[in-house]
Design a protein around this motif. Structure first.
Motif, PDB file in Angstrom:
ATOM      1  N   VAL A 110       0.910  -1.220   0.120  1.00 12.29           N
ATOM      2  CA  VAL A 110       0.099   0.067   0.129  1.00 12.29           C
ATOM      3  C   VAL A 110       0.978   1.275   0.037  1.00 12.29           C
ATOM      4  O   VAL A 110       0.676   2.136  -0.634  1.00 12.29           O
ATOM      5  CB  VAL A 110      -0.850   0.206   1.227  1.00 12.29           C
ATOM      6  CG1 VAL A 110      -1.638   1.546   1.171  1.00 12.29           C
ATOM      7  CG2 VAL A 110      -1.947  -1.089   1.030  1.00 12.29           C
ATOM      8  N   SER A 111       1.813   1.374   0.807  1.00  8.97           N
ATOM      9  CA  SER A 111       2.884   2.457   0.910  1.00  8.97           C
ATOM     10  C   SER A 111       3.623   2.620  -0.466  1.00  8.97           C
ATOM     11  O   SER A 111       4.059   4.013  -0.596  1.00  8.97           O
ATOM     12  CB  SER A 111       3.887   2.451   2.022  1.00  8.97           C
ATOM     13  OG  SER A 111       3.248   2.282   3.126  1.00  8.97           O
ATOM     14  N   SER A 112       3.918   1.479  -1.132  1.00  8.97           N
ATOM     15  CA  SER A 112       4.607   1.836  -2.349  1.00  8.97           C
ATOM     16  C   SER A 112       3.756   2.276  -3.445  1.00  8.97           C
ATOM     17  O   SER A 112       4.179   2.794  -4.355  1.00  8.97           O
ATOM     18  CB  SER A 112       5.143   0.365  -2.800  1.00  8.97           C
ATOM     19  OG  SER A 112       3.689  -0.337  -3.431  1.00  8.97           O
ATOM     20  N   VAL A 113       2.390   2.594  -3.533  1.00 11.22           N
ATOM     21  CA  VAL A 113       1.693   3.280  -4.570  1.00 11.22           C
ATOM     22  C   VAL A 113       1.131   4.550  -4.113  1.00 11.22           C
ATOM     23  O   VAL A 113       0.702   5.321  -4.791  1.00 11.22           O
ATOM     24  CB  VAL A 113       0.238   2.498  -4.852  1.00 11.22           C
ATOM     25  CG1 VAL A 113       0.798   0.832  -5.317  1.00 11.22           C
ATOM     26  CG2 VAL A 113      -0.693   2.472  -3.762  1.00 11.22           C
ATOM     27  N   LEU A 114       1.759   5.019  -3.099  1.00 11.51           N
ATOM     28  CA  LEU A 114       1.445   6.468  -2.703  1.00 11.51           C
ATOM     29  C   LEU A 114       1.830   7.528  -3.492  1.00 11.51           C
ATOM     30  O   LEU A 114       3.214   7.277  -3.878  1.00 11.51           O
ATOM     31  CB  LEU A 114       1.683   6.660  -1.265  1.00 11.51           C
ATOM     32  CG  LEU A 114       0.981   5.783  -0.338  1.00 11.51           C
ATOM     33  CD1 LEU A 114       1.593   6.096   1.236  1.00 11.51           C
ATOM     34  CD2 LEU A 114      -0.608   5.970  -0.211  1.00 11.51           C
ATOM     35  N   VAL A 122      -5.491   1.181  -4.069  1.00  7.35           N
ATOM     36  CA  VAL A 122      -5.677   0.918  -2.737  1.00  7.35           C
ATOM     37  C   VAL A 122      -6.886   0.384  -2.278  1.00  7.35           C
ATOM     38  O   VAL A 122      -7.143  -0.578  -1.343  1.00  7.35           O
ATOM     39  CB  VAL A 122      -5.584   2.416  -2.323  1.00  7.35           C
ATOM     40  CG1 VAL A 122      -6.121   2.542  -0.801  1.00  7.35           C
ATOM     41  CG2 VAL A 122      -4.316   2.939  -2.218  1.00  7.35           C
ATOM     42  N   PRO A 123      -8.145   0.509  -2.745  1.00  9.01           N
ATOM     43  CA  PRO A 123      -9.423  -0.170  -2.345  1.00  9.01           C
ATOM     44  C   PRO A 123      -9.346  -1.409  -2.945  1.00  9.01           C
ATOM     45  O   PRO A 123     -10.056  -2.388  -2.167  1.00  9.01           O
ATOM     46  CB  PRO A 123     -10.572   0.586  -3.324  1.00  9.01           C
ATOM     47  CG  PRO A 123     -10.215   1.979  -3.679  1.00  9.01           C
ATOM     48  CD  PRO A 123      -8.455   1.869  -3.663  1.00  9.01           C
ATOM     49  N   SER A 155     -14.251   9.945   3.435  1.00 14.35           N
ATOM     50  CA  SER A 155     -15.143   8.762   4.162  1.00 14.35           C
ATOM     51  C   SER A 155     -14.400   7.564   4.329  1.00 14.35           C
ATOM     52  O   SER A 155     -14.458   7.087   5.314  1.00 14.35           O
ATOM     53  CB  SER A 155     -16.324   8.723   3.233  1.00 14.35           C
ATOM     54  OG  SER A 155     -16.991  10.075   3.070  1.00 14.35           O
ATOM     55  N   ALA A 156     -13.747   7.217   3.330  1.00 18.77           N
ATOM     56  CA  ALA A 156     -12.970   5.473   3.436  1.00 18.77           C
ATOM     57  C   ALA A 156     -11.768   5.985   4.592  1.00 18.77           C
ATOM     58  O   ALA A 156     -11.698   5.096   5.220  1.00 18.77           O
ATOM     59  CB  ALA A 156     -12.471   5.436   2.055  1.00 18.77           C
ATOM     60  N   LEU A 157     -11.317   7.230   4.366  1.00 18.72           N
ATOM     61  CA  LEU A 157     -10.137   7.387   5.493  1.00 18.72           C
ATOM     62  C   LEU A 157     -10.768   7.048   6.883  1.00 18.72           C
ATOM     63  O   LEU A 157     -10.127   6.402   7.500  1.00 18.72           O
ATOM     64  CB  LEU A 157      -9.846   8.774   5.281  1.00 18.72           C
ATOM     65  CG  LEU A 157      -8.789   9.516   6.740  1.00 18.72           C
ATOM     66  CD1 LEU A 157      -7.488   8.811   6.376  1.00 18.72           C
ATOM     67  CD2 LEU A 157      -8.653  10.872   6.293  1.00 18.72           C
TER      68      LEU A 157
END
Length: 510
Positions: A110-114, A122-123, A155-157
């Protein structure tokens, strides 16, 4: 595990701990019979830590057997290498391997795609995380929260945050940071108020968030309310003042920090030097320099570059160049700083000489480098040299000229009186000219009292920004010098009706 395997792993571990990667590789290569998955993982980890990712990948591909540590180690290496596509492909291979990804696996991928085009995944990662039951992990949750912040999905956050039962301070801080990055300052404040416990990181995150959202007064209020302030807190507030052009406030706060707060670090000094540079506070900058030398603080390349910029912008070109010459291991930012210094002081030849030295040192220029060199040529009237530099941007260095570079060339031609060339260049630009480009031509027309080109440039400038005062001021100069008194009277009436004030002097290029 046999004695021989145990001995091999111990010897490799000792070598790697002491930074002797080559010795560890010798042990590994000379004992193929006694290798196990731990031996392979140690070597892969060693190459990842030394940023030799291609060798780590080769070893991974040769492994007779892999465990989840093997996959996670290489995933971490690919993340460090900012190779998002390979990271995702390896993650897909892991799913097909029969091994179960861990919380650590997902925190890496997940961190790699930021901050990349891959953040749309991410979803997808989130769904897999929930299905495997990792959604209650603080580490995974923090990574997902950064991911949804990157996607702008508040919202997802909050949903990710809400799913985690045992919330620690780091998770609350991540929520505040996410809201601040999305510009939701009120939500961030509410989250801060709800925190069961707060640490200095929580307070500093709130202060920094307000500053980045240009709510300086609220940031200072929170800063003053802090019971405990560390060097990061003070530096954040000082840097925030500099970023919002409140340079005197930054300097005053720095003086207060020197008297009451913790010892400043390199980042603090760099920020206050930026304030001195912006506000032309040479004396304060010199005092900061003296303080650094007095306390024996190491002047690293970032700080040295800040000194070069400060002295240059405050007019002490000799001090700036003296510091630059003594800098060890100059980087691109350092070179760009001194080239910008030459440009501001009209030292065209010096800029060209240092540009050549930079290239000979092995560094590749960027678009800022060329803005500085072209601007220096414009100020020094070096037309042929400027044309040569402009021409080599794409051919030699693969950097396509942007609007700023064209504006520099228009300024170069204009100051040299080559208004026809300036206009021709504008007409053949691969994009629409902006205010800076037309402003550069208008400034040149004002310099040479050219009515025809000046009127055209003023009209274009007016179309882009209604009632821009520079258009009226420079046209009034041209009309006055050419004796076109009726037009001059009309212009003055327009300026008075629009309540325009003459702009302070400055360059269209910077």
């Amino acid at each position: 595990m046999s004695l021989q395997t145990s001995t091999l792993n111990h010897m490799m571990k000792t070598s790697l701990r002491e930074g002797q990667l080559n010795d560890a590789r010798v042990y590994f290569d000379n004992n193929p019979t006694y290798r196990d998955v731990v031996s392979w993982n140690m070597m892969i980890s060693g190459y990842v830590k030394s940023n030799q990712i291609h060798i780590a990948r080769q070893l991974f591909d040769e492994m007779p057997e892999r465990d989840i540590v093997s996959w996670n180690t290489l995933l971490l290496g690919l993340q460090k290498d900012k190779d998002q596509e390979s990271t995702y492909q390896l993650y897909l291979q892991l799913q097909s391997s029969g091994l179960r990804p861990t919380s650590y696996t997902f925190s890496i991928v997940v961190s790699s795609v930021l901050g990349t085009v891959f953040n749309v995944l991410v979803p997808q990662f989130h769904a897999k995380i929930v299905s495997l039951g990792h959604h209650t992990s603080v580490y995974v949750g923090s990574a997902l929260m950064r991911g949804y912040t990157d996607l702008g999905d508040h919202s997802a956050l909050y949903c990710v945050f809400d799913d985690i039962v045992n919330k620690d301070m780091s998770l609350w801080n991540a929520l505040i940071l996410g809201y601040m990055e999305l510009g939701l300052t009120d939500e961030a404040q509410k989250a801060f108020n709800r925190m069961p416990k707060k640490d200095v990181v929580s307070w500093t995150t709130l202060v920094d968030g307000y500053l980045k959202n240009n709510e300086v007064e609220r940031a200072r209020y929170i800063f003053d309310e802090m019971d405990e302030k560390n060097v990061v807190s003070w530096t954040a507030m000082i840097t925030g003042y500099v970023g919002t052009d409140k340079c005197l406030d930054a300097i005053e706060l720095f003086i207060q920090m020197m008297r009451l707060g913790p010892r400043p670090n390199q980042h603090t000094f760099a920020s206050v030097l930026a304030a001195c540079a912006k506000h032309s506070e040479l004396l304060t900058g010199q005092q900061v320099h003296a303080s650094l030398l007095k306390h024996g603080i190491n002047i690293d390349i970032v700080l040295a570059t800040a000194f070069v910029t400060m002295y240059a912008k405050c007019g002490d070109i000799e001090a700036a160049y003296c510091i630059f010459k003594e800098m060890p291991g100059k980087n691109l930012v350092s070179w760009n700083s001194i080239l910008g210094c030459h440009a501001r002081h009209g030292r065209g030849r010096a800029a060209l000489d240092d540009f050549e030295k930079m290239i000979n040192s092995g560094l590749q220029p960027n678009h800022i480098t060329f803005i500085n060199v072209l601007s220096a040529c414009a100020h020094a009237g070096l037309v042929e040299e400027g044309e040569r530099i402009f021409g080599c941007m794409g051919k030699t260095y693969g950097i396509q000229p942007e609007k700023e570079h064209y504006a520099c060339m228009v300024d170069l031609y204009g100051k040299a009186g080559n208004l026809d060339k300036a206009k021709s260049l504008i007409e053949c630009m691969p994009f629409e000219p902006d205010i800076v480009v037309w402003g550069a031509l208008l400034g040149a027309c004002g310099l040479h009292s050219d009515f025809e080109f000046g009127s055209n440039a003023a009209n274009e400038l007016h179309n882009l920004e209604k009632n821009h005062p520079a258009a009226y001021v420079l046209l009034s100069k041209i009309f006055g010098e050419r004796g076109v008194w009726n037009s001059l009277t009309d212009l003055k009436q327009i300026m008075e009706s629009k309540h325009m004030k003459k702009q302070k002097s400055g360059s269209w290029i910077g």
